[in-house]
Design an enzyme around this catalytic site. Structure first.
Site, PDB file in Angstrom:
ATOM      1  N   TYR A  46       0.847  -1.204   0.000  1.00 56.39           N
ATOM      2  CA  TYR A  46       0.000   0.000   0.000  1.00 56.39           C
ATOM      3  C   TYR A  46       0.876   1.246   0.000  1.00 56.39           C
ATOM      4  O   TYR A  46       1.835   1.327   0.763  1.00 56.39           O
ATOM      5  CB  TYR A  46      -0.890   0.018   1.248  1.00 56.39           C
ATOM      6  CG  TYR A  46      -2.315  -0.374   0.939  1.00 56.39           C
ATOM      7  CD1 TYR A  46      -3.013   0.270  -0.078  1.00 56.39           C
ATOM      8  CD2 TYR A  46      -2.954  -1.375   1.660  1.00 56.39           C
ATOM      9  CE1 TYR A  46      -4.320  -0.089  -0.367  1.00 56.39           C
ATOM     10  CE2 TYR A  46      -4.266  -1.732   1.373  1.00 56.39           C
ATOM     11  CZ  TYR A  46      -4.938  -1.083   0.357  1.00 56.39           C
ATOM     12  OH  TYR A  46      -6.216  -1.435   0.065  1.00 56.39           O
ATOM     13  N   GLU A  48      -0.559   4.849  -0.427  1.00 51.16           N
ATOM     14  CA  GLU A  48      -1.354   6.061  -0.642  1.00 51.16           C
ATOM     15  C   GLU A  48      -0.500   7.314  -0.470  1.00 51.16           C
ATOM     16  O   GLU A  48       0.294   7.407   0.471  1.00 51.16           O
ATOM     17  CB  GLU A  48      -2.517   6.146   0.354  1.00 51.16           C
ATOM     18  CG  GLU A  48      -3.730   5.383  -0.095  1.00 51.16           C
ATOM     19  CD  GLU A  48      -3.833   4.055   0.602  1.00 51.16           C
ATOM     20  OE1 GLU A  48      -2.774   3.471   0.900  1.00 51.16           O
ATOM     21  OE2 GLU A  48      -4.970   3.617   0.850  1.00 51.16           O
ATOM     22  N   ASP A 193      -6.458  13.605 -25.266  1.00 49.87           N
ATOM     23  CA  ASP A 193      -6.535  12.201 -24.843  1.00 49.87           C
ATOM     24  C   ASP A 193      -5.798  11.403 -25.911  1.00 49.87           C
ATOM     25  O   ASP A 193      -6.342  11.101 -26.965  1.00 49.87           O
ATOM     26  CB  ASP A 193      -7.997  11.767 -24.738  1.00 49.87           C
ATOM     27  CG  ASP A 193      -8.133  10.291 -24.407  1.00 49.87           C
ATOM     28  OD1 ASP A 193      -7.121   9.563 -24.485  1.00 49.87           O
ATOM     29  OD2 ASP A 193      -9.252   9.852 -24.086  1.00 49.87           O
ATOM     30  N   THR A 220      -3.652   6.052 -21.862  1.00 52.34           N
ATOM     31  CA  THR A 220      -3.440   4.728 -21.304  1.00 52.34           C
ATOM     32  C   THR A 220      -1.994   4.354 -21.611  1.00 52.34           C
ATOM     33  O   THR A 220      -1.345   4.978 -22.449  1.00 52.34           O
ATOM     34  CB  THR A 220      -4.384   3.689 -21.935  1.00 52.34           C
ATOM     35  OG1 THR A 220      -4.355   3.844 -23.351  1.00 52.34           O
ATOM     36  CG2 THR A 220      -5.800   3.855 -21.436  1.00 52.34           C
ATOM     37  N   LYS A 223      -1.380   0.687 -24.993  1.00 49.60           N
ATOM     38  CA  LYS A 223      -1.709   0.582 -26.425  1.00 49.60           C
ATOM     39  C   LYS A 223      -0.399   0.691 -27.216  1.00 49.60           C
ATOM     40  O   LYS A 223       0.446  -0.179 -27.076  1.00 49.60           O
ATOM     41  CB  LYS A 223      -2.730   1.655 -26.796  1.00 49.60           C
ATOM     42  CG  LYS A 223      -4.079   1.472 -26.051  1.00 49.60           C
ATOM     43  CD  LYS A 223      -5.125   2.426 -26.560  1.00 49.60           C
ATOM     44  CE  LYS A 223      -6.496   2.157 -25.973  1.00 49.60           C
ATOM     45  NZ  LYS A 223      -6.759   2.829 -24.692  1.00 49.60           N
ATOM     46  N   ARG A 229      -1.410  -2.546 -18.570  1.00 50.84           N
ATOM     47  CA  ARG A 229      -2.744  -1.939 -18.612  1.00 50.84           C
ATOM     48  C   ARG A 229      -2.845  -0.891 -17.511  1.00 50.84           C
ATOM     49  O   ARG A 229      -2.742  -1.206 -16.324  1.00 50.84           O
ATOM     50  CB  ARG A 229      -3.772  -3.055 -18.408  1.00 50.84           C
ATOM     51  CG  ARG A 229      -5.193  -2.710 -18.735  1.00 50.84           C
ATOM     52  CD  ARG A 229      -5.972  -3.981 -19.015  1.00 50.84           C
ATOM     53  NE  ARG A 229      -5.500  -4.571 -20.258  1.00 50.84           N
ATOM     54  CZ  ARG A 229      -5.889  -4.162 -21.478  1.00 50.84           C
ATOM     55  NH1 ARG A 229      -6.779  -3.197 -21.622  1.00 50.84           N
ATOM     56  NH2 ARG A 229      -5.385  -4.723 -22.557  1.00 50.84           N
TER      57      ARG A 229
HETATM   58  N1  DSN Z   1     -11.162   0.313 -25.422  1.00 48.39           N
HETATM   59  C1  DSN Z   1     -10.221   1.234 -26.009  1.00 48.39           C
HETATM   60  C2  DSN Z   1     -10.136   1.095 -27.483  1.00 48.39           C
HETATM   61  O1  DSN Z   1     -10.152  -0.024 -27.931  1.00 48.39           O
HETATM   62  O2  DSN Z   1     -10.026   2.071 -28.199  1.00 48.39           O
HETATM   63  C3  DSN Z   1     -10.460   2.621 -25.620  1.00 48.39           C
HETATM   64  O3  DSN Z   1     -10.808   2.719 -24.316  1.00 48.39           O
END
Ligand code: DSN
Length: 425
Positions: A46, A48, A193, A220, A223, A229
């Protein structure tokens, strides 16, 4: 593993990933180092708070891990501040909205069917209940050009407090300078984003919104960035006074965002994921990552041309990034959910997707979305894209012909098995 059931499912999933070709543009394969960091003992801890100011003892290693992740993220994206704690993309966007806005305030984002994301105001989401979303879209579906003039008029009329650039199914580059000019005129904060293209920005093959006056970038990490993730929020400007309530000014954005992520929205950060983010940021800073990103773009271009040559109607007639959106209904006369199922059957994984102003519902939309980040990680080059397009074309034309689908499934399994996963030991 003592739990035989989960142990078997992990093995089966490894096999599925090894024997198929992953074409979902938001997915990728992590390295063994990223996987090892994810599966490390940091999951036991933990933490925080933030490095140097935590609410629990025992942070001698976690502080170093999180600080490294922060420093590497800042260097990769030329940011002044990084919050690497968001568990995923949706809470990262949510944190920005809550840091800067009051309920009822307006956010301008991309029309969902034109490529925007669920967290950019899909009705029914928490943010759409709290905030007022207005939309911009594309002017011409053949080129994908955004209607910047309509966007400007809408911004003047609705006075958004955030103008949001970003997408999850848009295959073209955005004109960040046009966004910046409009935001300046209406005094809006500029948020990008960049979840889909963060790796391509880090790899220096697409432009960085911070070079065009953007204030905030969310992404994120799993990707094109090829990490675990998770997500992060990057800002320009320093944390002014992390221990105090601060006024809502652009200079205070880093502090406002840190306080909104914790304690506002989340509790303990996932330190095993943050360790894996730090590893991924290290990997993305290596020269090979730039080469990887160039190859993603080259592969996407080749794949889009090979598909068009075979009669696939592509939204915007091509791509500038890693992603392709195809109107299968216009090309083959059936919807994207059928195409997704047929291609999955032969080992090509992609997803059904809406096309701009889709006449069909989201669960059976007109299109499919595919991309090249994962197959490029496996080592596929432009010459293989022709082959993938040919398999897709044959399968969709023979979608009720089981022997043909069986044959294609075998060919693809043999082909894919020749390209190991990066996490194979
Ligand atoms: N689920 C993602 C995508 O495939 O674009 C975006 O959140």
């Amino acid at each position: 593993m003592k739990d035989k059931v989960i142990g078997r499912l992990i093995k089966q999933e490894e096999k599925r990933q090894r024997q198929g070709l992953e074409l979902i543009p938001s997915e990728n394969y992590v390295s063994r180092d990223v996987l090892d960091a994810m599966g490390s003992v940091f999951t036991n801890k933990y933490s925080e708070g933030f490095p140097g100011r935590r609410y629990y003892g025992g942070q001698v290693n976690t502080d170093q891990v999180e600080q490294l992740a922060i420093d590497r993220a800042k260097a990769l994206f030329a940011a002044d501040h990084a919050n690497v704690q968001p568990h995923s993309g949706a809470p990262a966007n949510e944190a920005v909205y809550h840091a800067w806005l009051e309920p009822g305030d307006t956010i301008m984002g991309m029309e969902l069917s034109h490529g925007g994301h669920l967290t950019h105001g899909r009705p029914g989401t928490i943010s759409a209940k709290l905030f007022n979303f207005v939309r911009y879209g594309i002017k011409d579906v053949e080129t994908g050009e955004i209607d910047y003039e309509a966007m400007r008029e809408m911004a003047i009329k609705t006075k958004p407090k955030i103008i949001l650039a970003g997408f999850s199914s848009y295959p073209r580059e955005l004109d960040y300078d046009r966004f910046a000019a409009i935001a300046k005129e209406v005094d809006a904060v500029l948020m990008a984003d960049m979840a889909h293209i963060a790796g391509l920005i880090a790899g220096k093959v697409l432009s960085n919104p911070f070079d065009h006056g953007f204030h905030i970038m969310t992404t994120t990490t799993h990707k094109t960035l090829r990490g675990p993730r998770g997500a992060m929020i990057l800002t320009k400007g320093k944390v002014s006074n992390p221990l105090k309530e601060v006024e809502k000014t652009v200079e205070n954005l880093p502090t406002l965002i840190d306080r909104t992520v914790f304690p506002g929205l989340q509790g303990g950060p996932h330190m095993h994921t943050i360790a894996a983010k730090a590893v991924a940021f290290y990997e993305a800073a290596q020269p090979e990552f730039h080469q990887y990103c160039l190859q993603i773009l080259a592969n996407a271009k080749s794949l889009s041309e090979a598909l068009m040559k075979r009669g696939f109607k592509l939204v915007t007639n091509g791509t500038d990034n890693h992603m392709i959106v195809c109107d299968v209904n216009a090309s083959f006369g059936f919807d994207g959910s059928i195409a997704e199922r047929v291609l999955d059957r032969i080992g090509l994984t992609l997803n059904k997707n809406v096309i701009p102003d889709d006449p069909l519902p989201p669960y059976r939309p007109s299109g499919i979305r595919l991309g090249t980040p994962a197959v490029t990680t496996r080592g596929l080059k432009t010459e293989h894209m022709e082959q993938i397009a040919e398999w897709m074309s044959q399968a969709l034309k023979s979608r009720n012909d089981e022997p043909t689908l069986d044959r294609l499934a075998k060919v693809i399994k043999d082909f894919a098995s020749g390209f190991p996963l990066p996490s194979d030991r």
